[in-house]
Design a protein around this motif. Structure first.
Motif, PDB file in Angstrom:
ATOM      1  N   ARG A  64       0.852  -1.191   0.000  1.00  0.00           N
ATOM      2  CA  ARG A  64       0.000   0.000   0.000  1.00  0.00           C
ATOM      3  C   ARG A  64       0.885   1.237   0.000  1.00  0.00           C
ATOM      4  NH1 ARG A  64      -4.459   0.999   4.748  1.00  0.00           N
ATOM      5  NH2 ARG A  64      -4.576   3.263   4.625  1.00  0.00           N
ATOM      6  N   VAL A  65       0.636   2.174  -0.928  1.00  0.00           N
ATOM      7  CA  VAL A  65       1.510   3.334  -1.047  1.00  0.00           C
ATOM      8  C   VAL A  65       0.789   4.668  -0.872  1.00  0.00           C
ATOM      9  CG1 VAL A  65       3.185   2.154  -2.502  1.00  0.00           C
ATOM     10  CG2 VAL A  65       1.248   3.319  -3.572  1.00  0.00           C
ATOM     11  N   ALA A  66      -0.536   4.682  -0.993  1.00  0.00           N
ATOM     12  CA  ALA A  66      -1.244   5.962  -0.875  1.00  0.00           C
ATOM     13  C   ALA A  66      -2.708   5.717  -0.537  1.00  0.00           C
ATOM     14  CB  ALA A  66      -1.140   6.756  -2.181  1.00  0.00           C
ATOM     15  N   HIS A  67      -3.338   6.752   0.012  1.00  0.00           N
ATOM     16  CA  HIS A  67      -4.772   6.710   0.277  1.00  0.00           C
ATOM     17  C   HIS A  67      -5.310   8.135   0.330  1.00  0.00           C
ATOM     18  CE1 HIS A  67      -4.270   7.960   4.489  1.00  0.00           C
ATOM     19  NE2 HIS A  67      -3.202   7.195   4.492  1.00  0.00           N
ATOM     20  N   GLY A  68      -6.585   8.272   0.156  1.00  0.00           N
ATOM     21  CA  GLY A  68      -7.216   9.576   0.183  1.00  0.00           C
ATOM     22  C   GLY A  68      -7.608  10.002   1.583  1.00  0.00           C
ATOM     23  N   PRO A  69      -7.992  11.246   1.778  1.00  0.00           N
ATOM     24  CA  PRO A  69      -8.357  11.741   3.110  1.00  0.00           C
ATOM     25  C   PRO A  69      -9.596  11.063   3.690  1.00  0.00           C
ATOM     26  CG  PRO A  69      -8.870  13.377   1.416  1.00  0.00           C
ATOM     27  CD  PRO A  69      -8.055  12.311   0.751  1.00  0.00           C
ATOM     28  N   THR A  76     -15.947   1.433   0.061  1.00  0.00           N
ATOM     29  CA  THR A  76     -15.274   0.794  -1.071  1.00  0.00           C
ATOM     30  C   THR A  76     -13.769   1.085  -1.097  1.00  0.00           C
ATOM     31  OG1 THR A  76     -15.713   2.707  -2.490  1.00  0.00           O
ATOM     32  CG2 THR A  76     -17.377   0.946  -2.460  1.00  0.00           C
ATOM     33  N   SER A  77     -13.219   1.655   0.001  1.00  0.00           N
ATOM     34  CA  SER A  77     -11.791   2.005   0.082  1.00  0.00           C
ATOM     35  C   SER A  77     -11.380   2.987  -1.015  1.00  0.00           C
ATOM     36  CB  SER A  77     -10.913   0.757   0.013  1.00  0.00           C
ATOM     37  OG  SER A  77     -11.148  -0.093   1.085  1.00  0.00           O
ATOM     38  N   PHE A  78     -12.283   3.858  -1.409  1.00  0.00           N
ATOM     39  CA  PHE A  78     -12.019   4.811  -2.484  1.00  0.00           C
ATOM     40  C   PHE A  78     -10.749   5.617  -2.187  1.00  0.00           C
ATOM     41  CE2 PHE A  78     -12.856   9.092  -4.382  1.00  0.00           C
ATOM     42  CZ  PHE A  78     -12.765   8.700  -5.716  1.00  0.00           C
ATOM     43  N   GLY A  79      -9.814   5.616  -3.165  1.00  0.00           N
ATOM     44  CA  GLY A  79      -8.579   6.368  -3.020  1.00  0.00           C
ATOM     45  C   GLY A  79      -7.384   5.550  -2.584  1.00  0.00           C
ATOM     46  N   LEU A  80      -7.579   4.287  -2.266  1.00  0.00           N
ATOM     47  CA  LEU A  80      -6.475   3.437  -1.806  1.00  0.00           C
ATOM     48  C   LEU A  80      -5.668   2.946  -3.006  1.00  0.00           C
ATOM     49  CD1 LEU A  80      -5.207   2.084   0.693  1.00  0.00           C
ATOM     50  CD2 LEU A  80      -6.760   0.161   0.323  1.00  0.00           C
ATOM     51  N   VAL A  81      -4.319   3.017  -2.913  1.00  0.00           N
ATOM     52  CA  VAL A  81      -3.441   2.660  -4.031  1.00  0.00           C
ATOM     53  C   VAL A  81      -2.400   1.634  -3.583  1.00  0.00           C
ATOM     54  CG1 VAL A  81      -1.837   3.527  -5.775  1.00  0.00           C
ATOM     55  CG2 VAL A  81      -3.748   4.957  -5.021  1.00  0.00           C
ATOM     56  N   ARG A 101       6.484 -11.632 -14.365  1.00  0.00           N
ATOM     57  CA  ARG A 101       5.991 -10.803 -13.270  1.00  0.00           C
ATOM     58  C   ARG A 101       4.879  -9.889 -13.785  1.00  0.00           C
ATOM     59  NH1 ARG A 101       8.278 -12.814  -8.683  1.00  0.00           N
ATOM     60  NH2 ARG A 101       7.766 -10.837  -7.632  1.00  0.00           N
ATOM     61  N   ALA A 102       3.972  -9.520 -12.868  1.00  0.00           N
ATOM     62  CA  ALA A 102       2.983  -8.476 -13.127  1.00  0.00           C
ATOM     63  C   ALA A 102       3.408  -7.262 -12.317  1.00  0.00           C
ATOM     64  CB  ALA A 102       1.594  -8.939 -12.714  1.00  0.00           C
ATOM     65  N   GLN A 103       3.806  -6.211 -13.006  1.00  0.00           N
ATOM     66  CA  GLN A 103       4.374  -5.035 -12.340  1.00  0.00           C
ATOM     67  C   GLN A 103       3.558  -3.802 -12.697  1.00  0.00           C
ATOM     68  OE1 GLN A 103       8.352  -5.231 -13.955  1.00  0.00           O
ATOM     69  NE2 GLN A 103       9.099  -6.496 -12.253  1.00  0.00           N
ATOM     70  N   GLY A 104       3.127  -3.085 -11.667  1.00  0.00           N
ATOM     71  CA  GLY A 104       2.345  -1.880 -11.901  1.00  0.00           C
ATOM     72  C   GLY A 104       1.606  -1.452 -10.664  1.00  0.00           C
ATOM     73  N   LEU A 105       0.410  -0.925 -10.835  1.00  0.00           N
ATOM     74  CA  LEU A 105      -0.349  -0.425  -9.690  1.00  0.00           C
ATOM     75  C   LEU A 105      -1.831  -0.691  -9.889  1.00  0.00           C
ATOM     76  CD1 LEU A 105      -1.918   2.463 -10.524  1.00  0.00           C
ATOM     77  CD2 LEU A 105       0.423   3.297 -10.472  1.00  0.00           C
ATOM     78  N   TYR A 106      -2.549  -0.682  -8.779  1.00  0.00           N
ATOM     79  CA  TYR A 106      -4.012  -0.699  -8.840  1.00  0.00           C
ATOM     80  C   TYR A 106      -4.546   0.253  -7.794  1.00  0.00           C
ATOM     81  CZ  TYR A 106      -3.309  -4.534  -5.369  1.00  0.00           C
ATOM     82  OH  TYR A 106      -2.907  -5.320  -4.310  1.00  0.00           O
ATOM     83  N   ALA A 107      -5.642   0.914  -8.133  1.00  0.00           N
ATOM     84  CA  ALA A 107      -6.224   1.926  -7.261  1.00  0.00           C
ATOM     85  C   ALA A 107      -7.724   1.678  -7.125  1.00  0.00           C
ATOM     86  CB  ALA A 107      -5.977   3.329  -7.829  1.00  0.00           C
ATOM     87  N   PHE A 108      -8.240   1.834  -5.916  1.00  0.00           N
ATOM     88  CA  PHE A 108      -9.671   1.687  -5.651  1.00  0.00           C
ATOM     89  C   PHE A 108     -10.360   2.953  -6.172  1.00  0.00           C
ATOM     90  CE2 PHE A 108      -7.622  -1.302  -3.029  1.00  0.00           C
ATOM     91  CZ  PHE A 108      -8.534  -2.285  -2.661  1.00  0.00           C
ATOM     92  N   SER A 109     -11.094   2.804  -7.271  1.00  0.00           N
ATOM     93  CA  SER A 109     -11.599   3.977  -7.991  1.00  0.00           C
ATOM     94  C   SER A 109     -13.112   4.123  -7.943  1.00  0.00           C
ATOM     95  CB  SER A 109     -11.148   3.907  -9.457  1.00  0.00           C
ATOM     96  OG  SER A 109     -11.570   2.697 -10.058  1.00  0.00           O
ATOM     97  N   GLY A 110     -13.827   3.208  -7.300  1.00  0.00           N
ATOM     98  CA  GLY A 110     -15.278   3.313  -7.224  1.00  0.00           C
ATOM     99  C   GLY A 110     -15.738   3.878  -5.896  1.00  0.00           C
ATOM    100  N   GLN A 111     -16.592   4.880  -5.938  1.00  0.00           N
ATOM    101  CA  GLN A 111     -17.117   5.457  -4.704  1.00  0.00           C
ATOM    102  C   GLN A 111     -18.331   4.694  -4.182  1.00  0.00           C
ATOM    103  OE1 GLN A 111     -17.105   9.783  -4.058  1.00  0.00           O
ATOM    104  NE2 GLN A 111     -16.655  10.005  -6.239  1.00  0.00           N
TER     105      GLN A 111
END
Length: 522
Positions: A64-69, A76-81, A101-111
């Motif tokens: 986990r590298v980021a999250h919203g306020p 739905t964990s909106f903003g979690l990366v 390998r699968a390399q990249g990112l995913y972000a919780f984008s649904g409110q």
């Protein structure tokens, strides 16, 4: 326990047939572009498994590298990366041949619904596609089957286009594979933990060595006040050998550190209720933990069902793992010492209610006391899940040894604030259960408590649940009721009550589990 999710990934794509283009230089690439109008497209189907290890004692592959306020308040964990570097394997077994390998990112984008934005590369590191990549970019909804577009590639997959079809095949403790969180673990917003560190006055700490002095009244008063005001307290100088306290913590870790296949050799179920379990539910939400249970009295006896007309009694017996060495011996030795402490605390509580010290002992002639080892792995989304959801204990007393991580919280009676139980070296945590609340006619109260989790450290705790005999009819004690303080509860059979409560350990129920409030006299 490893926090690991596995997906089957099937790739359907169209690309130009350049088997060796990955080795070509700039001039060769220019020549390749010149020939594109005359090239034939080739359809390729790839099939492999995608492993996402998001927590645990082994190397994580997604962090986990980021999250919203407002992420911690979002259903739905909106903003979690998350950033990932996950292995792709030939077979479902994580130790099978690695293909890339699968390399990249995913972000919780649904409110309003659980959905993710996926952006990652499939990097192939072996075989005919070694050095080539495919790029996935798209929406990943939380459904059993999902499709994501292939938007490009490199090497033999230059200018590839297609679709990635994914299906969840396995998960352990939660499902955060390719970003998906299993909703079975997600608490409703009003019951999620506040993870901010707040300094709050904790539960009372009581020194039981006073029981060896002439001033026993002081100790009895402290016990009574703690039971009345908190329902929880910690004790030191409790008589359980400290070296044994350390041994049981080591034994717990040694057991849970084993592969899940080894632990499942003693897996419990609705028929054999003692042993290992990894999917317990509290108030119909799955707990973020795994457990091992055993009886202090082996065998013990409980009703076969919660139905009042069913008189059948079933026998419960322990099942012990072959490993680790001395596990059984350490567990049983510790349990016997805590059993002694349990009777000592029962006597002190009886005295604090103005009763003879042995007033409650008769309810425990064939007690059904059990001991549990709890393991709470690191959780990638501690703002969404709980190690154990809010609940009250059905028994008489619970005596808990915990490590230094912390996580147990008590709902303070005066204002409903959740108060952390700060780990105290060599102390044991005590709480009164439902039967004490009923026996005392609510002079003492069984209070709600829960366990919060964290994303960094695993936690262990060892509770002993002091339960009366299965045939005991629980009701307010005659000495404590009168015309001005009439009975507040109807009698109930403890065994039937306990069996009914345990139905939700294995599956989500359609209705709330039985509570002592169901026997309250209005």
């Amino acid at each position: 326990m490893e926090n690991l999710a596995i997906l089957l990934l099937v790739i359907f794509l169209v690309a130009m047939p350049m088997a060796y283009c990955v080795k070509e230089g700039a001039e060769e690439v220019d020549e390749w572009f010149d020939k594109l109008p005359y090239a034939k497209q080739k359809v390729t189907k790839l099939h492999f498994f995608f492993h996402d290890r998001f927590a645990g004692k082994h190397n994580r592959t997604a962090v986990r590298v980021a999250h919203g306020p407002e992420t911690d308040k979002s259903p739905t964990s909106f903003g979690l990366v998350f950033i990932m570097d996950d292995p792709l394997t030939e077979r479902m077994n994580p130790t099978s041949k690695e293909l890339g390998r699968a390399q990249g990112l995913y972000a919780f984008s649904g409110q309003d619904e659980l959905s993710l934005l996926m952006s990652f590369n499939l990097v192939f590191t072996t075989g005919e596609f070694n050095g080539s990549t495919l790029t996935v970019l798209g929406r990943n909804p939380a459904v059993p089957h999902r499709e994501m577009p292939i938007v490009g590639g490199s090497g033999v997959f230059r200018m590839a286009r297609g679709v990635a079809s994914a299906k969840l095949r396995s998960f352990n403790m939660t499902t955060v594979s390719m970003g998906e969180v299993d909703q079975a673990f997600i608490q409703s917003i009003e019951h999620r933990a506040n993870l901010d560190n707040i300094e709050i006055e904790g539960i009372p700490l009581i020194d039981l060595s006073l029981s060896h002095t002439t001033d026993i009244n002081l100790l009895v008063s402290e016990i009574g006040n703690a039971c009345k005001n908190w329902g929880f307290f910690q004790v030191i100088n409790h008589g359980v050998p400290l070296e044994l306290l350390e041994k049981i913590k080591v034994a717990a870790k040694a057991f849970f550190d084993q592969p899940v296949e080894e632990k499942r050799k003693v897996k419990r179920d609705e028929v054999n209720a003692m042993g290992y379990h990894e999917s317990e539910h509290t108030k119909n939400v799955r707990d973020w933990k795994e457990v091992f249970d055993f009886l202090i009295k082996d065998p013990s006896f409980l009703p076969a069902s919660p139905e009042t007309e069913d008189d059948e009694i079933r026998t419960l017996s322990n099942q012990w793992p072959e490993t680790p060495p001395q596990f059984r011996e350490v567990c049983q030795t510790y349990a016997r010492e805590v059993e002694k402490l349990g009777y000592k605390l029962l006597e002190l509580i009886s005295l604090s209610l103005g009763l003879p010290s042995n007033r409650l002992n008769g309810y425990f002639e064939d007690h059904t006391t059990m001991m549990r080892l709890n393991h709470y792995p690191p959780c990638p989304c501690p703002e969404l899940a709980l190690g154990v959801g809010r609940h009250k204990d059905a028994g008489t007393l619970t005596i808990v040894a915990q490590d230094d991580v912390g996580g147990l919280q008590v709902r303070r009676k005066s204002d409903d604030v959740w108060v952390p139980v700060k780990p105290t070296p060599n102390a044991l945590v005590i709480n009164v259960g439902d039967t004490i609340q009923v026996w005392s006619n609510e002079a003492y109260e069984s209070v709600e408590h829960r366990v919060v989790v964290n994303s960094e450290r695993e936690r262990f705790s060892i509770p002993v649940f002091f339960f009366p005999s299965h045939y005991v009819m629980v009701k307010p004690l005659e000495e404590l009721v009168n015309e001005g303080n009439p009975p507040k509860y109807k009698p109930y059979n403890f065994g039937k009550f306990f069996v009914a409560r345990n139905r939700s350990d294995y599956k989500k129920l359609e209705v709330q589990n039985i509570q002592i409030s169901d026997f309250k006299i209005i």
